[in-house]
Design an enzyme around this catalytic site. Structure first.
Site, PDB file in Angstrom:
ATOM      1  N   MET A   1      -2.693  -7.538 -16.563  1.00  0.00           N
ATOM      2  CA  MET A   1      -1.549  -8.385 -16.901  1.00  0.00           C
ATOM      3  C   MET A   1      -0.280  -7.940 -16.195  1.00  0.00           C
ATOM      4  O   MET A   1       0.778  -7.780 -16.823  1.00  0.00           O
ATOM      5  CB  MET A   1      -1.333  -8.384 -18.416  1.00  0.00           C
ATOM      6  CG  MET A   1      -2.520  -8.882 -19.196  1.00  0.00           C
ATOM      7  SD  MET A   1      -3.003 -10.548 -18.737  1.00  0.00           S
ATOM      8  CE  MET A   1      -1.738 -11.474 -19.592  1.00  0.00           C
TER       9      MET A   1
ATOM     10  N   HIS B   1      -9.420 -15.743 -12.882  1.00  0.00           N
ATOM     11  CA  HIS B   1      -8.401 -16.496 -13.634  1.00  0.00           C
ATOM     12  C   HIS B   1      -9.091 -17.581 -14.485  1.00  0.00           C
ATOM     13  O   HIS B   1      -9.987 -18.276 -13.997  1.00  0.00           O
ATOM     14  CB  HIS B   1      -7.417 -17.150 -12.648  1.00  0.00           C
ATOM     15  CG  HIS B   1      -6.321 -17.886 -13.342  1.00  0.00           C
ATOM     16  ND1 HIS B   1      -5.242 -17.253 -13.916  1.00  0.00           N
ATOM     17  CD2 HIS B   1      -6.158 -19.208 -13.595  1.00  0.00           C
ATOM     18  CE1 HIS B   1      -4.459 -18.143 -14.489  1.00  0.00           C
ATOM     19  NE2 HIS B   1      -4.986 -19.343 -14.300  1.00  0.00           N
TER      20      HIS B   1
ATOM     21  N   LYS C   1     -17.563 -16.920 -21.088  1.00  0.00           N
ATOM     22  CA  LYS C   1     -19.017 -16.897 -20.855  1.00  0.00           C
ATOM     23  C   LYS C   1     -19.310 -17.150 -19.376  1.00  0.00           C
ATOM     24  O   LYS C   1     -20.185 -16.531 -18.780  1.00  0.00           O
ATOM     25  CB  LYS C   1     -19.689 -17.976 -21.710  1.00  0.00           C
ATOM     26  CG  LYS C   1     -20.685 -17.387 -22.676  1.00  0.00           C
ATOM     27  CD  LYS C   1     -21.394 -18.474 -23.425  1.00  0.00           C
ATOM     28  CE  LYS C   1     -21.603 -17.995 -24.854  1.00  0.00           C
ATOM     29  NZ  LYS C   1     -21.914 -19.066 -25.767  1.00  0.00           N
TER      30      LYS C   1
HETATM   31  C1  GRF Z   1     -10.222 -13.099 -18.577  1.00  0.00           C
HETATM   32  O1  GRF Z   1     -10.380 -14.276 -19.305  1.00  0.00           O
HETATM   33  C2  GRF Z   1      -9.628 -13.374 -17.205  1.00  0.00           C
HETATM   34  O2  GRF Z   1      -9.859 -14.657 -16.748  1.00  0.00           O
HETATM   35  C3  GRF Z   1      -8.154 -13.193 -17.444  1.00  0.00           C
HETATM   36  O3  GRF Z   1      -8.057 -12.182 -18.411  1.00  0.00           O
HETATM   37  C4  GRF Z   1      -9.240 -12.152 -19.219  1.00  0.00           C
HETATM   38  C5  GRF Z   1      -9.730 -10.747 -19.261  1.00  0.00           C
HETATM   39  O4  GRF Z   1     -10.726 -10.562 -20.220  1.00  0.00           O
HETATM   40  N1  GRF Z   1      -7.501 -12.906 -16.195  1.00  0.00           N
HETATM   41  P1  GRF Z   1     -11.505  -9.188 -20.304  1.00  0.00           P
HETATM   42  O5  GRF Z   1     -10.478  -8.083 -20.451  1.00  0.00           O
HETATM   43  O6  GRF Z   1     -12.343  -9.024 -19.066  1.00  0.00           O
HETATM   44  O7  GRF Z   1     -12.372  -9.301 -21.542  1.00  0.00           O
END
Ligand code: GRF
Length: 189
Positions: A88, A107, A170
């Site tokens: 982030m 994304h 998913k």
């Molecule tokens: C994912 O949905 C990705 O698309 C977005 O952040 C989320 C990360 O999920 N950029 P995780 O930490 O891999 O569970």
């Protein structure tokens, strides 16, 4: 096969990270994860890093020299490929300059639609018919680099932000490894 040494950047849950860790242990998968970088010391994803005994750098991105710390660690582990999986924070040019065309991001929308945050709410508000996820190269503009892979599903009337997120995530589990295989199969980097 000589695997590329990769670093995964995370900030949260780490579901893409754990999936990549497992994939990278397969003989034919083109990358091996040598380092994980996280900018949130409370991220659940850190538990996977510990479970699989991977090197971890927890970085405080409010530090003035945080990019230098990241770069030093990328060098230390001889990293040649970066995967942003729920990181982030926008990667600065200082890092991108060294890893241009060697950095990908996942994304949760069908880019170029719905760049940035709050994707699921905006997708529902716009009454989109379908959505999904995109794996793309990272450049200096937000969620704008060349697209590598997309996966989609049709939105149902009863879908909520929560269900869109579940369905999207998913698909991400398939999209990210598929994109990595595609990149190295085509020798595009
Ligand atoms: C994912 O949905 C990705 O698309 C977005 O952040 C989320 C990360 O999920 N950029 P995780 O930490 O891999 O569970």
């Amino acid at each position: 096969m000589v695997k590329k040494k990769a670093c995964v950047f995370i900030s949260g849950k780490g579901s893409n990270l754990v999936n990549l860790i497992k994939k990278s242990r397969e003989y034919n998968f083109p990358i091996t994860i040598k380092l994980v970088i996280c900018n949130n010391k409370n991220a659940y994803g850190i538990s996977y890093v510990k479970k699989f005994s991977l090197p971890l750098l927890i970085i405080d991105t409010s530090l003035r020299n945080y990019e230098n710390i990241i770069l030093r660690n990328l060098e230390k582990y001889d990293i040649t490929f970066i995967c942003l999986a729920g990181f982030m924070k926008i990667l600065s040019n200082k890092i991108l300059d060294k890893y241009r065309n060697k950095t990908i991001n996942i994304h949760p929308s069908l880019l170029p639609k719905f760049k940035g945050l709050n994707t699921y709410k905006r997708i529902l508000d716009k009454k989109e018919q379908k959505t999904g996820c995109t794996v793309h190269f990272v450049n200096e503009k937000l969620d704008s680099g060349k697209i590598i892979t997309q996966k989609f599903f049709y939105i149902q009337k009863q879908d909520s932000e929560f269900s869109l997120k579940q369905k999207t995530q998913k698909l991400e589990i398939y999209a990210l490894p598929e994109a990595i295989i595609k990149i190295f199969r085509n020798n595009s980097i």
